[in-house]
Design a protein around this motif. Structure first.
Motif, mmCIF file in Angstrom:
data_model
loop_
_atom_site.group_PDB
_atom_site.id
_atom_site.type_symbol
_atom_site.label_atom_id
_atom_site.label_comp_id
_atom_site.label_asym_id
_atom_site.label_seq_id
_atom_site.Cartn_x
_atom_site.Cartn_y
_atom_site.Cartn_z
ATOM 1 N N HIS A 105 8.761 3.207 -46.465
ATOM 2 C CA HIS A 105 7.605 3.594 -45.649
ATOM 3 C C HIS A 105 7.333 2.558 -44.544
ATOM 4 O O HIS A 105 7.131 2.902 -43.379
ATOM 5 C CB HIS A 105 6.379 3.743 -46.557
ATOM 6 C CG HIS A 105 5.107 3.975 -45.817
ATOM 7 N ND1 HIS A 105 4.847 5.163 -45.164
ATOM 8 C CD2 HIS A 105 4.044 3.168 -45.578
ATOM 9 C CE1 HIS A 105 3.662 5.071 -44.575
ATOM 10 N NE2 HIS A 105 3.155 3.869 -44.816
ATOM 11 N N GLU A 151 7.656 3.058 -40.469
ATOM 12 C CA GLU A 151 6.582 2.786 -39.510
ATOM 13 C C GLU A 151 7.065 1.836 -38.421
ATOM 14 O O GLU A 151 6.744 2.010 -37.242
ATOM 15 C CB GLU A 151 5.351 2.217 -40.233
ATOM 16 C CG GLU A 151 4.628 3.290 -41.041
ATOM 17 C CD GLU A 151 3.379 2.785 -41.751
ATOM 18 O OE1 GLU A 151 2.540 3.619 -42.128
ATOM 19 O OE2 GLU A 151 3.255 1.551 -41.956
ATOM 20 N N HIS A 178 2.377 -5.982 -42.201
ATOM 21 C CA HIS A 178 3.640 -5.684 -42.894
ATOM 22 C C HIS A 178 4.345 -6.995 -43.276
ATOM 23 O O HIS A 178 4.909 -7.118 -44.365
ATOM 24 C CB HIS A 178 4.572 -4.848 -42.007
ATOM 25 C CG HIS A 178 4.116 -3.436 -41.815
ATOM 26 N ND1 HIS A 178 4.568 -2.634 -40.795
ATOM 27 C CD2 HIS A 178 3.231 -2.670 -42.515
ATOM 28 C CE1 HIS A 178 3.986 -1.445 -40.875
ATOM 29 N NE2 HIS A 178 3.169 -1.443 -41.910
ATOM 30 N N HIS A 204 -4.628 -2.325 -45.785
ATOM 31 C CA HIS A 204 -3.673 -2.002 -44.721
ATOM 32 C C HIS A 204 -3.546 -0.480 -44.544
ATOM 33 O O HIS A 204 -3.594 0.038 -43.431
ATOM 34 C CB HIS A 204 -2.323 -2.630 -45.056
ATOM 35 C CG HIS A 204 -1.234 -2.231 -44.126
ATOM 36 N ND1 HIS A 204 -1.176 -2.673 -42.817
ATOM 37 C CD2 HIS A 204 -0.176 -1.396 -44.280
ATOM 38 C CE1 HIS A 204 -0.125 -2.142 -42.228
ATOM 39 N NE2 HIS A 204 0.507 -1.356 -43.077
ATOM 40 N N GLU A 215 -4.658 1.800 -41.300
ATOM 41 C CA GLU A 215 -3.764 2.713 -40.580
ATOM 42 C C GLU A 215 -4.384 4.108 -40.493
ATOM 43 O O GLU A 215 -4.274 4.783 -39.471
ATOM 44 C CB GLU A 215 -2.390 2.754 -41.257
ATOM 45 C CG GLU A 215 -1.606 1.469 -41.012
ATOM 46 C CD GLU A 215 -0.218 1.447 -41.625
ATOM 47 O OE1 GLU A 215 0.609 0.629 -41.202
ATOM 48 O OE2 GLU A 215 0.045 2.258 -42.563
HETATM 49 FE FE LIG Z 1 1.998 0.108 -42.700
#
Ligand SMILES: [Fe+2]
Ligand SMILES: [Fe+2]
Lengths: 186, 186
Positions: free
Chosen positions: A44, A48, A102, B44, B48
């Motif tokens: 995932h 992104e 991230h 997070h 998003e």
């Molecule tokens: Fe993310």
């Protein structure tokens, strides 16, 4: 505006390179994931960043084109192309913000020296670049006083949580939004 | 094109509502996170979706405006506004895709009946809507044969991994990209 465009060009070229390094790190982790949850999790994040990469591949030449072909007089709120560019830059400001997160999430897991060193380097550059993009866009918005209202502006005010203590190896533990506390599942 | 705009309007209004439900579910999880990693992880995802929500707040009235004020003749590849709309819709196609994955990730953790029931409902609707947006955009791109090249198109071809087996309670375990295998960290 030309000066700012030069900075944007540099920042987004740098982050494009950083995405590629990060994706290369994630690849074997996805390939070797121990279960479906882990695989989905890294896949995932990978996707992104891949989406962000695709957008940057379009945005970087656009910044370049603006810098080279346009006059200062083209940078007005009534110029659709210019407004469009500002909106894209605003989207990528959030792209950079999410990238920092991230990297922080990866830092919790990839604690070996090799990976954590690279992640910390990418993290520090990206965080600095995120801050600069944010400042530049705020400044441009003020200067042009155009009608573009940043839908995320209220949110940004609380975004100091991305900042982390002095040591570049300490993962962001402090300065997070207040009011978060204890007990659950991950 | 008016017919498609009606569908987009419905889908993005639905998903806006779904984001709010999901954010409400995440809120206490963030508040009660047992450690920084868990807190960052859910925060997070929350952010998003919050970013996506902000974009939808702008996009939904734009779709509506196009549907009500424009004529079929405005829907041409030479119309900047129309191209802009298509590009936004393409971005939100990926927003929906990522949402399905956020829901799948949550389904791995929120296994109690109440939350998993809601997550599965949202997941099924979002997946169906994602597929429909993808099909509509492909069709529109073909019909207008305009010069917009979807930078993600190559990627979409591999996106069947989002599909999951018949049972709506089984979390996406199959049909993932081939070549992913064993061993690591989450
Ligand atoms: Fe993310
Ligand atoms: Fe995500």
């Amino acid at each position: 505006m030309k000066k700012e465009l030069k900075v944007f060009f540099k920042i987004f070229t740098t982050t494009k390179d950083a995405i590629e390094k990060f994706m290369n790190m994630l690849n074997p982790v996805i390939q070797n994931a121990s279960d479906d949850h882990e695989r989905l999790y890294y896949h995932h994040i990978y996707e992104e960043e891949e989406q962000r990469l695709s957008r940057l591949v379009e945005l970087i030449p656009l910044i370049s084109k603006f810098e080279q072909e346009k006059d200062e007089k083209d940078f007005t709120p009534t110029n659709n192309e210019f407004n469009r560019l500002l909106q894209e830059l605003n989207l990528e400001k959030f792209g950079l913000h999410n990238f920092v997160e991230h990297l922080d999430l990866a830092l919790f897991r990839f604690t070996d020296t090799e990976r954590s060193t690279l992640l910390n380097e990418l993290r520090d550059v990206s965080y600095r670049d995120y801050q600069q993009v944010k400042e530049l866009l705020n400044e441009i918005n003020t200067r042009f006083d155009h009608d573009y209202v940043d839908p995320h502006a209220h949110h940004d005010e609380h975004h100091d949580h991305l900042a982390r203590p002095a040591s570049p190896t300490v993962v962001t533990k402090s300065k997070r939004k207040k009011g978060f506390t204890v007990g659950s599942l991950l």
